[in-house]
Motif scaffolding. Structure first.
Motif, PDB file in Angstrom:
ATOM      1  N   THR A   1      -0.791   2.821   7.078  1.00  0.00           N
ATOM      2  CA  THR A   1      -1.019   1.581   6.766  1.00  0.00           C
ATOM      3  C   THR A   1      -1.011   0.874   7.887  1.00  0.00           C
ATOM      4  OG1 THR A   1       1.253   1.261   6.025  1.00  0.00           O
ATOM      5  CG2 THR A   1      -0.661   1.686   4.315  1.00  0.00           C
TER       6      THR A   1
ATOM      7  N   ALA B   1       0.852  -1.196  -0.019  1.00  0.00           N
ATOM      8  CA  ALA B   1      -0.047   0.014  -0.224  1.00  0.00           C
ATOM      9  C   ALA B   1       0.700   1.254   0.012  1.00  0.00           C
ATOM     10  CB  ALA B   1      -0.711   0.028   1.155  1.00  0.00           C
TER      11      ALA B   1
ATOM     12  N   SER C   1      -5.442   0.205   2.131  1.00  0.00           N
ATOM     13  CA  SER C   1      -4.392   1.633   1.853  1.00  0.00           C
ATOM     14  C   SER C   1      -5.515   2.758   1.686  1.00  0.00           C
ATOM     15  CB  SER C   1      -3.971   1.234   0.222  1.00  0.00           C
ATOM     16  OG  SER C   1      -4.773   0.980  -0.614  1.00  0.00           O
TER      17      SER C   1
ATOM     18  N   ASN D   1      -1.751   4.491  -2.806  1.00  0.00           N
ATOM     19  CA  ASN D   1      -3.069   5.488  -2.936  1.00  0.00           C
ATOM     20  C   ASN D   1      -2.544   6.904  -2.453  1.00  0.00           C
ATOM     21  OD1 ASN D   1      -5.544   6.229  -2.759  1.00  0.00           O
ATOM     22  ND2 ASN D   1      -5.537   5.961  -0.362  1.00  0.00           N
TER      23      ASN D   1
END
Length: 321
Positions: free
Chosen positions: A55, A45, A306, A49
């Motif tokens: 996370t 992740a 994420s 994003n």
């Protein structure tokens, strides 16, 4: 064990003996598995994003909700899949805009071959001249049963990868909506889904000439992509990596600052599912990252870790909120 070693294992950068030692360490204790799962979640992740979320806190929320066991299983499975992948010299070619009518110009309907793939299914095809085609999910390819004319023409909607049989006397032309791609013998990728803003051709090897009604013909060099914007009628050339060019043939989906709406369109085609987004705020997120041969359940877990996304899945219908 050092975090750097675990990350190298996740990225597939270790030799066989080192990989074996890391796997033994992971499964030796519950604590080691949890530590590995957290590092894997962070790594998956980390760039996935925008804006980037915490996370570790996302993982802890999942764990506290009583789902940590399932999450561990997903992340371990992701690693086992990634560890056995071998990169190949393949090509990504996506074509769109489904044509109207059943016949092609100058080709009798009885001579026409039409290949169609549903969502979730891709297949290999050999054309009459020996050209090899991999037709991606939710795609359509139409061509003459025998290439007897001075040119070899195919009409493609959706996505396909071509390895064209070289023939200097008969050019090979792919008609992809607003874009036409002309080659003699080469490997290239064309993408022209009707939902996409751009029609794209990506060259891996050889030479192709890309043209349209809106732009003068342009010759591409290997690992260059030509993108024709449907709305602005503008043709743009950019450099790409080999991984970007071949990703879908290797089972991967690669996103580079891609809006959630476009991410979901690709996921729907690949996994034959339907998404419904209940929160409009989710459309504000851009995604950068790779789904590497994951199942749809694993994809949903990565999105959940994420992003501020939760989901409900009922058969092939998925609601995000």
């Amino acid at each position: 064990m050092k975090d750097e070693t675990i990350v190298k294992y996740i990225e597939g950068e270790l030799g066989e003996e080192e990989k074996r030692r890391v796997m033994e360490w992971i499964f030796s204790t519950q604590e080691n598995q949890e530590r590995y799962n957290l590092l894997k979640a962070k790594h998956t992740a980390s760039g996935f994003n925008i804006p980037v979320l915490d996370t570790e806190q996302a993982y802890l929320r999942v764990k506290e909700a009583g789902r940590n066991k399932k999450l561990r299983q997903v992340l371990i499975r992701v690693t086992s899949v990634a560890a056995i992948l071998a990169l190949g010299l393949l090509i990504f070619n996506v074509l769109n805009s489904r044509g109207s009518g059943s016949a092609l110009p100058g080709i009798a309907e009885t001579e026409l071959v039409e290949e169609i793939t549903p969502k979730g299914v891709s297949r290999e095809i050999e054309l009459p001249d020996g050209t090899q085609v991999v037709l991606n999910v939710d795609s359509q390819l139409r061509y003459s049963r025998s290439f007897t004319d001075s040119i070899r023409e195919v009409f493609l909607s959706g996505e396909a990868y071509f390895e064209v049989q070289r023939d200097t006397t008969r050019p090979f032309i792919v008609h992809a909506g607003e874009m036409n791609v002309k080659v003699l013998g080469t490997s290239f990728n064309v993408r022209s889904y009707s939902e996409d803003t751009d029609v794209r051709t990506t060259l891996v090897e050889g030479v192709v000439e890309v043209g349209s009604a809106y732009a003068a013909p342009v010759k591409l060099e290997p690992l260059q992509a030509a993108m024709l914007n449907r709305e602005e009628k503008h043709l743009k050339i950019k450099k790409v990596s080999r991984e970007e060019a071949v990703s879908w043939k290797e089972g991967k989906l690669i996103f580079m600052e891609t809006p959630l709406e476009e991410v979901l369109e690709d996921l729907e085609r690949k996994y034959d599912v339907n998404f419904k987004v209940q929160s409009e705020a989710l459309y504000e997120y851009l995604y950068t990252g790779t789904f590497d041969n994951l199942t749809i359940e694993e994809v949903l877990k990565v999105l959940q870790i994420s992003s501020p996304i939760d989901y409900k899945k009922e058969e092939n219908k998925i609601t995000l909120y």
